[in-house]
Design a protein around this motif. Structure first.
Motif, PDB file in Angstrom:
ATOM      1  N   ILE A 232       0.847  -1.188   0.000  1.00 29.04           N
ATOM      2  CA  ILE A 232       0.000   0.000   0.000  1.00 29.04           C
ATOM      3  C   ILE A 232       0.883   1.238   0.000  1.00 29.04           C
ATOM      4  O   ILE A 232       1.696   1.427   0.908  1.00 29.04           O
ATOM      5  N   LYS A 233       0.738   2.071  -1.027  1.00 27.84           N
ATOM      6  CA  LYS A 233       1.493   3.318  -1.115  1.00 27.84           C
ATOM      7  C   LYS A 233       0.518   4.479  -1.189  1.00 27.84           C
ATOM      8  O   LYS A 233      -0.306   4.543  -2.104  1.00 27.84           O
ATOM      9  N   GLN A 234       0.632   5.360  -0.211  1.00 33.17           N
ATOM     10  CA  GLN A 234      -0.281   6.492  -0.145  1.00 33.17           C
ATOM     11  C   GLN A 234      -0.149   7.358  -1.392  1.00 33.17           C
ATOM     12  O   GLN A 234       0.946   7.727  -1.808  1.00 33.17           O
ATOM     13  N   GLY A 235      -1.274   7.652  -1.993  1.00 28.73           N
ATOM     14  CA  GLY A 235      -1.288   8.481  -3.192  1.00 28.73           C
ATOM     15  C   GLY A 235      -1.081   7.707  -4.476  1.00 28.73           C
ATOM     16  O   GLY A 235      -1.284   8.237  -5.571  1.00 28.73           O
ATOM     17  N   LYS A 236      -0.663   6.429  -4.365  1.00 27.90           N
ATOM     18  CA  LYS A 236      -0.418   5.617  -5.560  1.00 27.90           C
ATOM     19  C   LYS A 236      -1.351   4.415  -5.654  1.00 27.90           C
ATOM     20  O   LYS A 236      -1.585   3.898  -6.738  1.00 27.90           O
TER      21      LYS A 236
END
Length: 239
Positions: free
Chosen positions: A61-65
């Motif tokens: 999980i990558k914030q913004g991606k």
């Protein structure tokens, strides 16, 4: 019979989709709003399901991606002698041993044949569960002639990788091995140990380890099939 929480139902469905190849390694999963509509659930439920997949090492999980599928299966190269523990660590998992128990048993006919010892000879038996990122995924049993590892019971819970331990503590180097590989469904005891439903697919390995062609231990390994794969290189055709 109690029903699974909604987030677990969603988790299981997405995990099955990933395992079947609907979402490939590196591919983004649907966004949170899209998942809300697909499963008709709340944003909180979506996030709980995603977090569980992340903890299992299946997604990143990558914030913004967004959330993407990662290559979560540990790979063992059958052309080299490596342990399951070593394969998991190379994949980036944090490996921990749980419920280690060491005792001695007399060699059965099968063990005596595999280890080239007399029936009834005293054998050290090492039993444990291996956790990867705190999830139990491997049941291990190792059998070693006790005269080669005298006092091993004193090291209960003091090692994780057996091969490395044998080399450092007892000067026993594993130079080659032979594997018998088969699949089976988890029975009730195995499912309880691995915290999975009965009949979950297991990849099993029966290995004889050698020191320069002299057998030194037998391994019985049962690993969750969805977290492990084997790789072998072949050349030439059998004629």
């Amino acid at each position: 019979m109690s029903k699974l929480p909604v987030y677990m139902v969603m988790h299981d469905a997405l995990k099955e989709d990933i395992q079947r190849g609907k979402y490939l390694v590196g591919e983004l999963l649907p966004t949170e709003p899209e998942l809300e509509k697909i499963f008709n659930v709340s944003r909180t439920t979506v996030r709980r399901a995603m977090e569980l997949l992340r903890q299992e090492g299946i997604v990143e999980i990558k914030q913004g991606k967004g959330t993407s599928v990662v290559d979560f299966r540990a790979k063992q190269d059958l052309n080299k002698v490596t342990s399951v523990t070593e394969s998991l660590r190379r994949k980036g998992y944090i490996v921990r041993t749980k419920s280690m128990y060491i005792d001695t048993i007399p060699a059965s006919e099968k063990l005596a044949e595999e280890l080239q010892v007399d029936v009834g000879k005293l054998i050290a038996r090492v039993q444990r569960i291996q956790l990867a990122n705190e999830r139990p995924i491997v049941i291990m049993k190792n059998y070693i002639p006790y005269d080669k590892v005298s006092g091993i019971e004193e090291y209960t819970d003091k090692f994780s990788g057996l091969y490395e331990f044998l080399e450092k503590q007892y000067n026993i180097e594993i130079t080659n091995a032979s594997d018998k590989i088969y699949a089976k469904s988890a029975d009730f005891t195995e499912s309880e140990m691995l915290n999975v439903p009965p009949k979950t697919a297991l990849l099993c390995i029966r290995r004889i380890c050698y020191n320069h062609d002299k057998p030194v231990c037998v391994d019985q390994i049962s690993v969750l099939a969805d977290h492990y794969e084997l790789e072998v290189s072949m050349s030439g055709r059998y004629k």
